[in-house]
Design an enzyme around this catalytic site. Structure first.
Site, PDB file in Angstrom:
ATOM      1  CB  ILE A  32      44.290 -48.765  86.460  1.00  0.00           C
ATOM      2  CG1 ILE A  32      44.534 -47.850  87.637  1.00  0.00           C
ATOM      3  CG2 ILE A  32      45.054 -48.310  85.233  1.00  0.00           C
ATOM      4  CD1 ILE A  32      45.961 -47.909  88.166  1.00  0.00           C
ATOM      5  CG  ASN A  88      43.908 -54.635  72.623  1.00  0.00           C
ATOM      6  OD1 ASN A  88      43.132 -54.723  71.679  1.00  0.00           O
ATOM      7  ND2 ASN A  88      43.707 -53.821  73.640  1.00  0.00           N
ATOM      8  CD  GLN A  95      50.115 -57.825  74.025  1.00  0.00           C
ATOM      9  OE1 GLN A  95      50.174 -58.316  72.892  1.00  0.00           O
ATOM     10  NE2 GLN A  95      50.382 -58.521  75.115  1.00  0.00           N
ATOM     11  CB  SER A  96      50.048 -50.881  76.385  1.00  0.00           C
ATOM     12  OG  SER A  96      49.038 -51.220  77.309  1.00  0.00           O
ATOM     13  CG  HIS A 101      46.092 -58.081  79.029  1.00  0.00           C
ATOM     14  ND1 HIS A 101      47.396 -57.988  78.593  1.00  0.00           N
ATOM     15  CD2 HIS A 101      45.444 -57.007  78.514  1.00  0.00           C
ATOM     16  CE1 HIS A 101      47.533 -56.892  77.855  1.00  0.00           C
ATOM     17  NE2 HIS A 101      46.352 -56.281  77.776  1.00  0.00           N
ATOM     18  CG  HIS A 103      41.056 -55.458  77.513  1.00  0.00           C
ATOM     19  ND1 HIS A 103      41.321 -54.276  78.164  1.00  0.00           N
ATOM     20  CD2 HIS A 103      42.197 -55.759  76.824  1.00  0.00           C
ATOM     21  CE1 HIS A 103      42.560 -53.882  77.886  1.00  0.00           C
ATOM     22  NE2 HIS A 103      43.107 -54.766  77.073  1.00  0.00           N
TER      23      HIS A 103
HETATM   24  P1  AMP Z   1      46.499 -53.436  76.450  1.00  0.00           P
HETATM   25  O1  AMP Z   1      46.577 -52.051  75.862  1.00  0.00           O
HETATM   26  O2  AMP Z   1      45.559 -54.363  75.753  1.00  0.00           O
HETATM   27  O3  AMP Z   1      47.879 -54.022  76.654  1.00  0.00           O
HETATM   28  O4  AMP Z   1      45.831 -53.239  77.877  1.00  0.00           O
HETATM   29  C1  AMP Z   1      46.528 -52.948  79.028  1.00  0.00           C
HETATM   30  C2  AMP Z   1      45.523 -52.491  80.038  1.00  0.00           C
HETATM   31  O5  AMP Z   1      46.117 -52.541  81.318  1.00  0.00           O
HETATM   32  C3  AMP Z   1      45.016 -51.054  79.838  1.00  0.00           C
HETATM   33  O6  AMP Z   1      43.610 -51.063  79.657  1.00  0.00           O
HETATM   34  C4  AMP Z   1      45.432 -50.358  81.128  1.00  0.00           C
HETATM   35  O7  AMP Z   1      44.478 -49.418  81.563  1.00  0.00           O
HETATM   36  C5  AMP Z   1      45.569 -51.518  82.093  1.00  0.00           C
HETATM   37  N1  AMP Z   1      46.454 -51.305  83.214  1.00  0.00           N
HETATM   38  C6  AMP Z   1      47.738 -50.846  83.178  1.00  0.00           C
HETATM   39  N2  AMP Z   1      48.262 -50.808  84.413  1.00  0.00           N
HETATM   40  C7  AMP Z   1      47.291 -51.267  85.250  1.00  0.00           C
HETATM   41  C8  AMP Z   1      47.215 -51.480  86.664  1.00  0.00           C
HETATM   42  N3  AMP Z   1      48.243 -51.190  87.479  1.00  0.00           N
HETATM   43  N4  AMP Z   1      46.058 -51.976  87.186  1.00  0.00           N
HETATM   44  C9  AMP Z   1      45.019 -52.258  86.371  1.00  0.00           C
HETATM   45  N5  AMP Z   1      45.029 -52.082  85.041  1.00  0.00           N
HETATM   46  C10 AMP Z   1      46.147 -51.584  84.471  1.00  0.00           C
END
Ligand code: AMP
Length: 115
Positions: A32, A88, A95-96, A101, A103
């Site tokens: 997103i 991440n 990692q958020s 996942h 990337h």
């Molecule tokens: P990370 O920081 O590696 O955990 O990456 C999480 C990723 O999820 C980030 O790049 C966000 O932009 C992405 N993200 C969060 N919510 C959504 C969503 N609803 N649809 C698509 N991507 C998302």
């Protein structure tokens, strides 16, 4: 059972996403907040919280995820110019979302080392 995340909801189609690929093992959708012209996330259909969990996963699960990532990159036409795959993992890597996942980033020259 670990907490429900936004990616659990995306996989159940409770939250919309822009799908780019799906097979028995993985689901792939556009990030997103893209950090490159192509920025896609690939998640395993069987939930794991992070890349660290792959150490205990079955061979077939590891293979399904890694082959899925490679196939998504191919479907996106990234093979010729190249691309980066990032997992991440944990707090130091920022990692958020606590759902494993990958990337896939491509479509521009990527700098190294990462921040
Ligand atoms: P990370 O920081 O590696 O955990 O990456 C999480 C990723 O999820 C980030 O790049 C966000 O932009 C992405 N993200 C969060 N919510 C959504 C969503 N609803 N649809 C698509 N991507 C998302």
């Amino acid at each position: 059972m670990s907490d429900d995340t936004i990616f659990d909801k995306i996989l159940r189609r409770e939250v919309p996403s822009e799908a780019v690929y799906e097979d028995d093992d993985v689901y792939a959708f556009r990030d997103i907040e893209p950090q490159a012209p192509t920025h896609v996330l690939v998640i395993p259909k069987r939930k794991m919280e992070s890349f660290a969990d792959l150490a205990d996963a079955k061979d077939a699960e590891v293979a399904g995820l890694m082959q899925g990532v490679s196939r998504v990159a191919r479907e996106l036409g990234l093979e010729d110019r190249g691309y980066r795959v990032v997992f991440n993992t944990g707090p130091d890597a920022l990692q958020s979302v606590a759902y494993l996942h990958a990337h896939i980033l491509g479509g521009r020259k990527l700098s190294w080392p990462p921040g």
